[in-house]
Motif scaffolding. Structure first.
Motif, PDB file in Angstrom:
ATOM      1  N   HIS A  70       5.744 -10.771  -2.044  1.00 49.49           N
ATOM      2  CA  HIS A  70       5.393 -10.002  -0.839  1.00 49.49           C
ATOM      3  C   HIS A  70       6.344 -10.926   0.106  1.00 49.49           C
ATOM      4  O   HIS A  70       6.170 -12.091   0.425  1.00 49.49           O
ATOM      5  N   ILE A  71       7.256 -10.301   0.966  1.00 47.75           N
ATOM      6  CA  ILE A  71       8.209 -10.907   1.842  1.00 47.75           C
ATOM      7  C   ILE A  71       7.614 -11.175   3.280  1.00 47.75           C
ATOM      8  O   ILE A  71       6.876 -10.235   3.810  1.00 47.75           O
ATOM      9  N   ARG A  93       6.406  -5.351  -0.423  1.00 44.86           N
ATOM     10  CA  ARG A  93       5.839  -5.952  -1.587  1.00 44.86           C
ATOM     11  C   ARG A  93       6.255  -5.287  -2.987  1.00 44.86           C
ATOM     12  O   ARG A  93       6.445  -3.980  -2.723  1.00 44.86           O
ATOM     13  N   LYS A 112       8.794 -15.721   0.847  1.00 46.38           N
ATOM     14  CA  LYS A 112       7.873 -14.844   0.154  1.00 46.38           C
ATOM     15  C   LYS A 112       6.880 -15.525  -0.544  1.00 46.38           C
ATOM     16  O   LYS A 112       7.039 -16.815  -0.905  1.00 46.38           O
ATOM     17  N   TYR A 114       4.164 -15.448  -3.971  1.00 48.89           N
ATOM     18  CA  TYR A 114       4.588 -14.801  -5.238  1.00 48.89           C
ATOM     19  C   TYR A 114       3.425 -15.222  -6.049  1.00 48.89           C
ATOM     20  O   TYR A 114       2.789 -16.229  -6.026  1.00 48.89           O
TER      21      TYR A 114
END
Length: 118
Positions: A70-71, A93, A112, A114
């Protein structure tokens, strides 16, 4: 021991010593990217979770692992060999499956969260 991890900087992340890194020299295409990784979880079965950040640059990537991310901040471009560039921005995402080969380009410092399964 709690069974919940908090990814916030004032939560469990504050207790994690970050790891510094960079792309392997043979994979670097441009720039001088520097990685910072806060690995919050290493669970049995090859599961990892945490936060990763990189400064601008471009390098070749090959994934043997499965990754959901997800950034949180920044702008990156992920391009699979023979595919179209995917611009990654806050809120995006994605899942990268094993066998992915291509490039990761950080345009603006990117962060991000992860979850990786080896």
């Amino acid at each position: 021991m709690t069974h919940i991890l908090n990814f916030k900087s004032e939560g469990d992340l504050a207790a994690v010593q970050p790891e510094e890194g960079a792309p392997a020299p043979g994979r670097l295409i441009s720039g001088d990217p520097k990685f910072t990784t806060w690995n919050l979880e290493e669970a049995s079965g090859g599961i990892y979770a945490g936060i990763w950040q990189s400064t601008p640059g471009k390098w070749r990537v090959e994934y043997d692992e499965w990754e959901y991310f997800h950034i949180l901040e920044g702008h990156s471009i992920l391009t699979e060999e023979g595919g179209q560039p995917v611009h990654l921005r806050p809120g995006d995402r994605h899942i990268i499956r094993p066998g992915f080969k291509g490039t990761w380009e950080v345009v603006e410092t990117t962060r991000k969260d992860y979850v990786i399964r080896l």
